[in-house]
Design a protein around this motif. Structure first.
Motif, PDB file in Angstrom:
ATOM      1  N   PRO A  16       0.823  -1.208   0.000  1.00 40.79           N
ATOM      2  CA  PRO A  16       0.000   0.000   0.000  1.00 40.79           C
ATOM      3  C   PRO A  16       0.860   1.263   0.000  1.00 40.79           C
ATOM      4  CG  PRO A  16      -0.645  -1.505   1.777  1.00 40.79           C
ATOM      5  CD  PRO A  16       0.636  -2.023   1.215  1.00 40.79           C
ATOM      6  N   LYS A  56      -5.417  -1.704  -0.390  1.00 40.35           N
ATOM      7  CA  LYS A  56      -4.533  -1.074  -1.384  1.00 40.35           C
ATOM      8  C   LYS A  56      -3.298  -1.911  -1.708  1.00 40.35           C
ATOM      9  CE  LYS A  56      -4.161   3.200   0.448  1.00 40.35           C
ATOM     10  NZ  LYS A  56      -3.761   4.613   0.379  1.00 40.35           N
ATOM     11  N   ARG A 124      -9.199  -3.688  -2.122  1.00 38.02           N
ATOM     12  CA  ARG A 124      -9.513  -2.267  -2.151  1.00 38.02           C
ATOM     13  C   ARG A 124     -10.519  -1.948  -1.066  1.00 38.02           C
ATOM     14  NH1 ARG A 124      -5.614  -2.632  -4.456  1.00 38.02           N
ATOM     15  NH2 ARG A 124      -4.977  -1.876  -6.513  1.00 38.02           N
TER      16      ARG A 124
END
Ligand code: M7G
Length: 179
Positions: A16, A56, A124
Motif C-alpha cells: 500500500p 490497497k 480495495r
C-alpha cells in the motif's frame, strides 16, 4: 521428485502507498519465482492469504518474462477480465484466488498457447478484485478465456473485459466486451 510447470512463474506484491511521493515502481516488487507444483504449494502455504492483505495491496502472478504492468510489451496489446466482490458478500476469496492460480499455472485457461499472461488480486476499500490479464484483444481468444475464467471462479455473473490502452491512455473505463 518435482513436477515441472509449463513455464516459470513470478509472484509479485504491491504494497500500500503510505506517502504520495511513492511511485508505482517503488511499491511493486517481485517476491519469488518458481517452476514446479511443489514449489507453488510451498510458497502459497507460507505467505499471507488474500483476505489477510492490507487495503490497497495486490498480489500478481505472471509468467517470469512478463512484468505485471500495462507497459510490458506482452501486456501492451492486451487487457483484463475483471471480477469484483464486495467485502460484504459471502465469498471465500482465498479459495477463489487459489483456484485461479492453479488454473493459470496448469495452463487450462486458454486454447491458444500463452494467451493468458497472469492474474492479479487486489484488496480495495470496499471490494476484492480478481483480474485475468491477456496478451491480446482477439475476440475469439477472449471468448474462450472468459468462459474458462468464469468456470474456474464459479460465477454466472457478467464479466467485463477492458483493454489496457483504454484504461491508461484515455482514463475511460468502458469495457471492450462483456461475457
Ligand atoms: P489499479 O490498481 O489498476 O486500480 O491502479 P485501482 O487502485 O483503482 O483498483 C491504481 C494505480 O496504480 C493507477 O492509477 C496507476 O497509478 C498505478 N498502476 C496500476 N497498474 C496496473 C499500473 C501499470 O501497469 N503501470 C503503471 N505505470 N502504473 C500502474
Amino acid at each position: 521428485e518435482k513436477h515441472p510447470l509449463n513455464c516459470r512463474w513470478t509472484l509479485w506484491y504491491t504494497k500500500p502507498q503510505v506517502d504520495e511521493n511513492e511511485t508505482w515502481n517503488d511499491l511493486l516488487k517481485p517476491v519469488i519465482t518458481f517452476s514446479s507444483v511443489e514449489e507453488f504449494w510451498g510458497i502459497f502455504n507460507s505467505i499471507p492469504q488474500p483476505s489477510e492483505l492490507p487495503h490497497k495491496s495486490d498480489y500478481h502472478l505472471f509468467r517470469e518474462d512478463i512484468r505485471p504492468e500495462w507497459e510490458d510489451v506482452k501486456n501492451a496489446q492486451g487487457g483484463k477480465f475483471n471480477k469484483s466482490y464486495n467485502h460484504k458478500r459471502d465469498v471465500d476469496i482465498n479459495k477463489v484466488w487459489l483456484n485461479i492460480c492453479l488454473a493459470l499455472i496448469g495452463e487450462v485457461l486458454q486454447d491458444n498457447e500463452d494467451e493468458v499472461n497472469g492474474v492479479v488480486y487486489s484488496n480495495r476499500k470496499h471490494v476484492y478484485k480478481i483480474a485475468l490479464w491477456t496478451k491480446s484483444t482477439d475476440k475469439k481468444n477472449l471468448f474462450t478465456v472468459g468462459e474458462k475464467f468464469k468456470e474456474v471462479i464459479d460465477t454466472d455473473d457478467l464479466i467485463e473485459f477492458y483493454s489496457h490502452s483504454d484504461a491508461y491512455q484515455k482514463n475511460i473505463m468502458k469495457p471492450l466486451m462483456m461475457i
